[in-house]
Design a protein around this motif. Structure first.
Motif, PDB file in Angstrom:
ATOM      1  N   UNK A  76      -1.795   1.699  17.891  1.00  0.00           N
ATOM      2  CA  UNK A  76      -2.377   2.963  16.989  1.00  0.00           C
ATOM      3  C   UNK A  76      -3.152   2.362  15.547  1.00  0.00           C
ATOM      4  N   UNK A  77      -3.641   3.600  14.815  1.00  0.00           N
ATOM      5  CA  UNK A  77      -4.384   2.561  13.318  1.00  0.00           C
ATOM      6  C   UNK A  77      -2.656   3.051  12.924  1.00  0.00           C
ATOM      7  N   UNK A  88      -4.384  -2.933  -7.255  1.00  0.00           N
ATOM      8  CA  UNK A  88      -4.969  -3.103  -8.059  1.00  0.00           C
ATOM      9  C   UNK A  88      -6.605  -4.150  -7.286  1.00  0.00           C
ATOM     10  N   UNK A  89      -5.589  -4.536  -5.929  1.00  0.00           N
ATOM     11  CA  UNK A  89      -6.637  -5.512  -5.481  1.00  0.00           C
ATOM     12  C   UNK A  89      -6.869  -5.194  -3.430  1.00  0.00           C
ATOM     13  N   UNK A  90      -8.268  -5.658  -3.147  1.00  0.00           N
ATOM     14  CA  UNK A  90      -8.859  -5.531  -2.003  1.00  0.00           C
ATOM     15  C   UNK A  90      -7.206  -5.239  -1.073  1.00  0.00           C
ATOM     16  N   UNK A  91      -6.383  -5.398  -1.382  1.00  0.00           N
ATOM     17  CA  UNK A  91      -5.099  -5.491  -0.166  1.00  0.00           C
ATOM     18  C   UNK A  91      -4.838  -3.647   0.054  1.00  0.00           C
ATOM     19  N   UNK A  92      -4.818  -2.986  -0.699  1.00  0.00           N
ATOM     20  CA  UNK A  92      -5.059  -1.476  -0.676  1.00  0.00           C
ATOM     21  C   UNK A  92      -6.023  -1.410   0.045  1.00  0.00           C
ATOM     22  N   UNK A  93      -5.625  -0.477   0.862  1.00  0.00           N
ATOM     23  CA  UNK A  93      -6.221  -0.357   2.322  1.00  0.00           C
ATOM     24  C   UNK A  93      -6.765   1.354   2.365  1.00  0.00           C
ATOM     25  N   UNK A  94      -7.422   2.139   2.638  1.00  0.00           N
ATOM     26  CA  UNK A  94      -7.685   3.480   2.701  1.00  0.00           C
ATOM     27  C   UNK A  94      -6.967   3.694   3.568  1.00  0.00           C
ATOM     28  N   UNK A  95      -5.717   4.377   3.170  1.00  0.00           N
ATOM     29  CA  UNK A  95      -5.052   4.805   4.540  1.00  0.00           C
ATOM     30  C   UNK A  95      -4.647   6.254   4.702  1.00  0.00           C
TER      31      UNK A  95
END
Length: 577
Positions: A119-120, A570-577
């Motif tokens: 699943x997501x 602060x960086x790209x690792x933080x995903x919109x979930x």
């Protein structure tokens, strides 16, 4: 005879190293040692070397990780680290390999009709939050729990404690360090009133004698052991291995003394007996700094449900202590322990000599002892009687096994009775935690709930319905394991497991969350000497893997605690979930 034995040992060690390197190269052809990696780079190429503490034991070695095209490809010791001074052990040198295993967990899995379905991350976190809400609504705040470890980073443990103790209002927060370090902690507290070590690694550079109490440092803490060996080459220090079996540490030691399991308690008392008998007590130190107590002795059987001590410690004087030791002469203890009176007196001669600085070192051999607190206390007694404590080269030093049992579990409150500063039983400590957490002080329950083993008993009984397990494998490590494995499978239980690889614990989970590992996220660890070390995120996590910190933060927001969990990445690792 000596020369041939030395050459044979050297040959065996070299063969072992070569075998390990060959096996590593075969299993992980894309991962090379630092110097080999650099030699094979195309001209003009170069690795981006980034600094981190190693995450594979409690020593806290500094490593430099070589990054090439977004991948960790090499590791070397950090020469600027005062802990390891550029050295690494086999775990450190191969640390980045563990990131790239073929069976890494990369997607959340939810159990449906007995089978795991991908699943997501968003759907998995939504489900966890929903289950927590309904469990709390139907069964109360103490029906949910979280179980972590000394491998939690400091931010992981902080947000876990904040969510459960500060926001939800339950003290159902525990860590696997309860299983390995509880004896060390209780030993510190009962002997000194504070859970802090009496020494630091720098003592190694000043000690004349190292007494290793059931501690196979050569294999378990090899970098620290190499520092002992270095001091022997430079200054001729003595290394004495006191253990239940012969190990590589025994082979490297100046003297190996083998004792019958459990009888190290009697030997420690015999050492104290001899110190007093020979007039080697540091009277000035004892009079100024020591008091004497008779400890808990009616231990019972601690694995029974709702077990409680039946007796209480009581104050005694030095004469009563001296009388107690009369049963522990070296001659009497020899019959019990298998350690000759001569060898006991050999150890005593170093502890009792005011001109010799002695460092006692131990780890799980003592701390997972059936009477672990007692043996910690007894070794402290030796150092207290002689005044060989808290000065350069003189220290009893309890090492730890996990990278942050000392930084996370102890310092940010991931045991049921703990807070980031103090304990839940103390009103001032609760007020302080409530202020920094931005929650009403009434949210923080002043009464501890369950220690680790009792928490799993509560899961079995049904007092706990929801358990979130992160960074640990209790379906391997718990005592009476079948009981708790069956408990996890009972009707009405919901188990969430966050990990990087499948384990026997993920096998019993209702939801499996893929965790980001080490340098795929940022964090801090605290090592045996309480050195806190920060590391940055160096590479992107695999698949949908997310750090344990952010898993907790996202669930906290879904539970309605956006005000307390306002953190942003602060960086790209933080995903919109």
């Amino acid at each position: 005879m000596y020369t041939s034995l030395t050459n044979r040992r050297s040959f065996i060690k070299k063969m072992a190293i070569m075998s390990a390197m060959t096996a590593a190269a075969t299993m992980f052809p894309g991962i090379l040692f630092a110097d080999e990696q650099e030699r094979n780079l195309p001209k003009g190429g170069g690795l981006d070397w980034k600094k981190a503490p190693c995450r594979f034991c409690g020593v806290g070695c500094g490593v430099l990780v070589g990054i090439d095209k977004g991948k960790a490809v090499a590791v070397k010791g950090d020469p600027k680290s005062s802990v390891n001074k550029g050295l690494c052990c086999v775990k450190g040198y191969h640390s980045v390999m563990s990131i790239y295993g073929k069976d890494r967990l990369t997607k959340p899995l939810v159990k449906k009709n007995g089978k795991y379905v991908e699943t997501s991350m968003k759907e998995a976190l939504d489900l966890i939050a929903s289950k927590m809400k309904t469990t709390i609504k139907d069964h109360g705040k103490d029906s949910v729990s979280i179980y972590g470890s000394g491998q939690w980073t400091i931010p992981d443990g902080y947000v876990a404690s904040k969510l459960f103790k500060g926001c939800i209002g339950t003290n159902n927060v525990e860590a696997n360090a309860r299983l390995c370090m509880a004896s060390a902690v209780t030993g510190f507290l009962t002997s000194f009133g504070l859970d802090e070590p009496m020494g630091c690694y720098e003592d190694i550079d000043h000690a004349d004698v190292f007494m290793l109490w059931g501690n196979n440092m050569a294999e378990m803490h090899p970098v620290l052991f190499s520092r002992l060996l270095d001091q022997r080459l430079k200054r001729g220090v003595k290394i004495i291995d006191f253990a239940t079996r012969t190990t590589r540490t025994s082979m490297a030691a100046d003297k190996s003394i083998i004792f019958q399991p459990q009888t190290d308690l009697a030997v420690a008392n015999a050492i104290c007996y001899e110190i007093i008998k020979n007039g080697w007590v540091n009277k000035s130190f004892v009079e100024k700094h020591c008091s004497f107590n008779k400890g808990l002795t009616d231990m019972g059987y601690g694995l029974e449900d709702k077990y409680k001590f039946k007796d209480k410690p009581e104050k005694i004087d030095f004469e009563a202590y001296k009388e107690f030791l009369e049963d522990y002469s070296p001659e009497k203890v020899e019959k019990l322990s298998g350690v000759s009176a001569k060898d006991i007196k050999y150890m005593v001669a170093y502890y009792g000599d005011p001109n010799k600085k002695v460092m006692s070192l131990w780890c799980m051999g003592m701390n997972q002892h059936t009477r672990g607190t007692w043996i910690n206390n007894l070794v402290y007694n030796i150092h207290l009687l002689t005044g060989k404590i808290s000065e350069p080269g003189n220290s009893p030093f309890s090492l730890t096994g996990q990278p942050s049992a000392c930084g996370t579990v102890r310092e940010v409150g991931t045991l049921t009775h703990k807070l980031p500063h103090g304990v839940v039983m103390n009103e001032e400590h609760r007020k302080h935690a409530a202020e920094i957490w931005d929650v009403p002080v009434e949210n923080i329950d002043p009464k501890p709930t369950y220690h680790t083993v009792e928490m799993f008993r509560a899961l079995d009984r049904g007092d706990i319905k929801f358990m979130w397990i992160q960074v640990t494998n209790p379906m391997v490590t718990m005592p009476k394991l079948k009981r708790y494995r069956d408990a996890c499978k009972k009707e009405g239980r919901f188990i969430v497991v966050s990990d990087i690889y499948p384990t026997p614990t993920t096998d019993i989970a209702d939801v499996i969350l893929p965790s980001a590992m080490w340098i795929e996220r940022e964090g801090m660890y605290g090592n045996s000497e309480r050195r806190t070390q920060y590391f940055e995120q160096m590479i992107e996590p695999v698949g949908e893997a997310m750090s344990d910190t952010w898993q907790i933060v996202e669930v906290a927001k879904r539970l309605g605690y956006e005000k307390q969990f306002y953190y942003k990445k602060r960086n790209s690792y933080r995903r919109n979930i």
